[in-house]
Design a protein around this motif. Structure first.
Motif, PDB file in Angstrom:
ATOM      1  N   THR A 133       0.859  -1.179   0.000  1.00 18.06           N
ATOM      2  CA  THR A 133       0.000   0.000   0.000  1.00 18.06           C
ATOM      3  C   THR A 133       0.902   1.237   0.000  1.00 18.06           C
ATOM      4  OG1 THR A 133      -0.090   0.289   2.412  1.00 18.06           O
ATOM      5  CG2 THR A 133      -1.641  -1.296   1.437  1.00 18.06           C
ATOM      6  N   PRO A 134       0.366   2.436  -0.225  1.00 14.53           N
ATOM      7  CA  PRO A 134       1.218   3.630  -0.147  1.00 14.53           C
ATOM      8  C   PRO A 134       1.957   3.743   1.191  1.00 14.53           C
ATOM      9  CG  PRO A 134      -0.859   4.188  -1.215  1.00 14.53           C
ATOM     10  CD  PRO A 134      -0.997   2.765  -0.744  1.00 14.53           C
ATOM     11  N   THR A 135       1.335   3.323   2.291  1.00 11.27           N
ATOM     12  CA  THR A 135       1.994   3.420   3.595  1.00 11.27           C
ATOM     13  C   THR A 135       3.091   2.375   3.752  1.00 11.27           C
ATOM     14  OG1 THR A 135       0.012   4.342   4.632  1.00 11.27           O
ATOM     15  CG2 THR A 135       1.631   3.339   6.087  1.00 11.27           C
ATOM     16  N   THR A 136       2.849   1.129   3.294  1.00  9.54           N
ATOM     17  CA  THR A 136       3.910   0.119   3.412  1.00  9.54           C
ATOM     18  C   THR A 136       5.109   0.494   2.549  1.00  9.54           C
ATOM     19  OG1 THR A 136       2.977  -1.258   1.627  1.00  9.54           O
ATOM     20  CG2 THR A 136       2.243  -1.709   3.891  1.00  9.54           C
ATOM     21  N   ARG A 137       4.881   1.138   1.408  1.00 10.66           N
ATOM     22  CA  ARG A 137       6.007   1.577   0.577  1.00 10.66           C
ATOM     23  C   ARG A 137       6.884   2.554   1.352  1.00 10.66           C
ATOM     24  NH1 ARG A 137       1.794   2.499  -3.322  1.00 10.66           N
ATOM     25  NH2 ARG A 137       1.567   0.711  -4.733  1.00 10.66           N
ATOM     26  N   LYS A 138       6.248   3.488   2.050  1.00 11.46           N
ATOM     27  CA  LYS A 138       6.998   4.484   2.818  1.00 11.46           C
ATOM     28  C   LYS A 138       7.763   3.829   3.954  1.00 11.46           C
ATOM     29  CE  LYS A 138       6.345   8.590   5.713  1.00 11.46           C
ATOM     30  NZ  LYS A 138       5.350   9.548   6.273  1.00 11.46           N
ATOM     31  N   ILE A 139       7.124   2.930   4.688  1.00 15.13           N
ATOM     32  CA  ILE A 139       7.782   2.286   5.823  1.00 15.13           C
ATOM     33  C   ILE A 139       8.948   1.426   5.347  1.00 15.13           C
ATOM     34  CG2 ILE A 139       7.475   0.596   7.682  1.00 15.13           C
ATOM     35  CD1 ILE A 139       4.601   1.600   7.962  1.00 15.13           C
ATOM     36  N   ARG A 140       8.750   0.655   4.285  1.00 14.21           N
ATOM     37  CA  ARG A 140       9.840  -0.180   3.770  1.00 14.21           C
ATOM     38  C   ARG A 140      11.002   0.664   3.279  1.00 14.21           C
ATOM     39  NH1 ARG A 140       5.799  -3.950   0.189  1.00 14.21           N
ATOM     40  NH2 ARG A 140       4.915  -5.201   1.901  1.00 14.21           N
ATOM     41  N   ARG A 141      10.706   1.787   2.630  1.00 18.16           N
ATOM     42  CA  ARG A 141      11.765   2.655   2.127  1.00 18.16           C
ATOM     43  C   ARG A 141      12.574   3.237   3.288  1.00 18.16           C
ATOM     44  NH1 ARG A 141       8.811   5.802  -0.293  1.00 18.16           N
ATOM     45  NH2 ARG A 141       8.773   7.591   1.114  1.00 18.16           N
ATOM     46  N   LEU A 142      11.898   3.680   4.334  1.00 17.24           N
ATOM     47  CA  LEU A 142      12.597   4.245   5.480  1.00 17.24           C
ATOM     48  C   LEU A 142      13.461   3.201   6.163  1.00 17.24           C
ATOM     49  CD1 LEU A 142       9.748   6.455   7.001  1.00 17.24           C
ATOM     50  CD2 LEU A 142      11.818   7.250   5.854  1.00 17.24           C
ATOM     51  N   ARG A 143      12.948   1.976   6.272  1.00 16.62           N
ATOM     52  CA  ARG A 143      13.710   0.922   6.945  1.00 16.62           C
ATOM     53  C   ARG A 143      14.870   0.431   6.089  1.00 16.62           C
ATOM     54  NH1 ARG A 143      10.899  -2.843  11.180  1.00 16.62           N
ATOM     55  NH2 ARG A 143       9.870  -1.236  12.426  1.00 16.62           N
ATOM     56  N   THR A 144      14.772   0.599   4.786  1.00 18.06           N
ATOM     57  CA  THR A 144      15.857   0.189   3.904  1.00 18.06           C
ATOM     58  C   THR A 144      16.951   1.246   3.852  1.00 18.06           C
ATOM     59  OG1 THR A 144      14.337  -1.079   2.524  1.00 18.06           O
ATOM     60  CG2 THR A 144      16.452  -0.500   1.549  1.00 18.06           C
ATOM     61  N   ASP A 145      16.551   2.525   3.852  1.00 18.30           N
ATOM     62  CA  ASP A 145      17.513   3.612   3.722  1.00 18.30           C
ATOM     63  C   ASP A 145      18.291   3.888   4.991  1.00 18.30           C
ATOM     64  OD1 ASP A 145      16.640   3.857   1.174  1.00 18.30           O
ATOM     65  OD2 ASP A 145      15.380   5.618   1.521  1.00 18.30           O
ATOM     66  N   HIS A 146      17.735   3.553   6.165  1.00 17.42           N
ATOM     67  CA  HIS A 146      18.362   3.912   7.435  1.00 17.42           C
ATOM     68  C   HIS A 146      18.569   2.664   8.279  1.00 17.42           C
ATOM     69  CE1 HIS A 146      17.524   8.013   6.339  1.00 17.42           C
ATOM     70  NE2 HIS A 146      16.244   7.736   6.228  1.00 17.42           N
ATOM     71  N   ARG A 147      19.747   2.536   8.864  1.00 17.80           N
ATOM     72  CA  ARG A 147      20.049   1.419   9.740  1.00 17.80           C
ATOM     73  C   ARG A 147      19.407   1.665  11.103  1.00 17.80           C
ATOM     74  NH1 ARG A 147      24.437  -2.170   9.943  1.00 17.80           N
ATOM     75  NH2 ARG A 147      25.450  -0.998   8.268  1.00 17.80           N
ATOM     76  N   PRO A 148      18.686   0.679  11.669  1.00 14.92           N
ATOM     77  CA  PRO A 148      18.122   0.846  13.016  1.00 14.92           C
ATOM     78  C   PRO A 148      19.208   1.162  14.025  1.00 14.92           C
ATOM     79  CG  PRO A 148      17.192  -1.083  11.951  1.00 14.92           C
ATOM     80  CD  PRO A 148      18.315  -0.602  11.064  1.00 14.92           C
TER      81      PRO A 148
END
Length: 265
Positions: A168-183
């Motif tokens: 969904t548009p929200t899962t795309r945003k969450i996945r992108r943020l988690r991929t671009d930034h290391r926890p």
């Protein structure tokens, strides 16, 4: 409508409401197990039909079924098997949620009122939801993404079933943020040491006003919820700790009197 599993026949009247009735069978009297009669009692049928059409629009052939128990079809679950995408499993109420603990659950989509597993919400950052909303005399299926700040709802046309899961548009945003930034908890050892050095270098000579402390805490919480980058998270943490630390005098104010004189510090 409602799917009790028995054969029905239409009853047409001019002096009362027309309706469906079970086909008479003297050898096997019909026992209707349908309990729900509200506007959502046939949501499993709408979901089965509309999700299958949604997959077909994406050129994904799929089979769809409503599981049956010994006493008839279940009205709280819909199973879809999209070709090459595994199993899509829709659970609509608490009666079906007991099966969440099973080993092979497939891709789960939960009804609006089912409590999600907190561990899954923490691990993935979201949980898939589904609901039916009124659409004239029918019902329209929507998909939702529950995250830490609530649930966002979308029309089926805004979503897709990709190879990496339901999107969904929200899962795309969450996945992108988690991929671009290391926890933050997965920092390399040398990076952790550097961040500690920066933290220890912060001045703590004066306690911050209460307004500054609240602002720092709010900013850090917002950064965590938005999946901010590593630099922003470290800055927010350091700012929060500096704002909430107790006051202590700077090193330059310590006593330097001779050893024979009692220390004033």
């Amino acid at each position: 409508m409602g799917g009790c599993g028995q054969r029905l026949t239409p009853r047409r009247y001019t002096d009362r409401a027309c309706h469906f009735a079970h086909v008479p069978d003297s050898d096997h009297p019909a026992v209707c197990r349908r309990r729900a009669l509200g506007p959502g009692s046939a949501d499993h049928l709408y979901i089965k039909r509309q999700l299958r059409a949604w997959l077909a629009d994406q050129d994904i052939p799929a089979s769809a079924a409503i599981p049956r128990d010994a006493d008839g079809p279940r009205l709280d679950e819909v199973l879809l098997e999209p070709q090459g995408r595994g199993c899509l499993r829709v659970l609509l109420d608490y009666n079906a949620s007991a099966s969440l603990a099973s080993a092979d659950t497939g891709l789960l989509v939960l009804g609006e009122d089912i409590t999600a597993d907190p561990a899954e919400l923490l691990r993935a950052g979201y949980v898939h939801r589904i609901r039916c909303v009124p659409d004239g005399t029918a019902r329209r299926v929507q998909l939702g993404t529950e995250h830490h700040d609530g649930t966002d709802w979308f029309e089926l046309a805004e979503c897709e079933l990709a190879h990496d899961g339901l999107t969904t548009p929200t899962t795309r945003k969450i996945r992108r943020l988690r991929t671009d930034h290391r926890p933050l908890g997965l920092l390399p050892r040398d990076t952790q040491a550097a961040s500690v050095t920066v933290h220890n270098a912060l001045p703590r000579a004066a306690e911050q006003p209460a307004d500054d402390r609240a602002e720092a805490i709010t900013a850090l919480r917002t950064a965590l919820n938005d999946g901010a980058g590593l630099t922003d998270l470290i800055h927010g943490r350091d700012r929060t700790e500096a704002a909430t630390a107790p006051a202590r005098p700077p090193r330059s104010t310590r006593c330097c009197a001779p050893r024979t004189t009692p220390c004033c510090a």
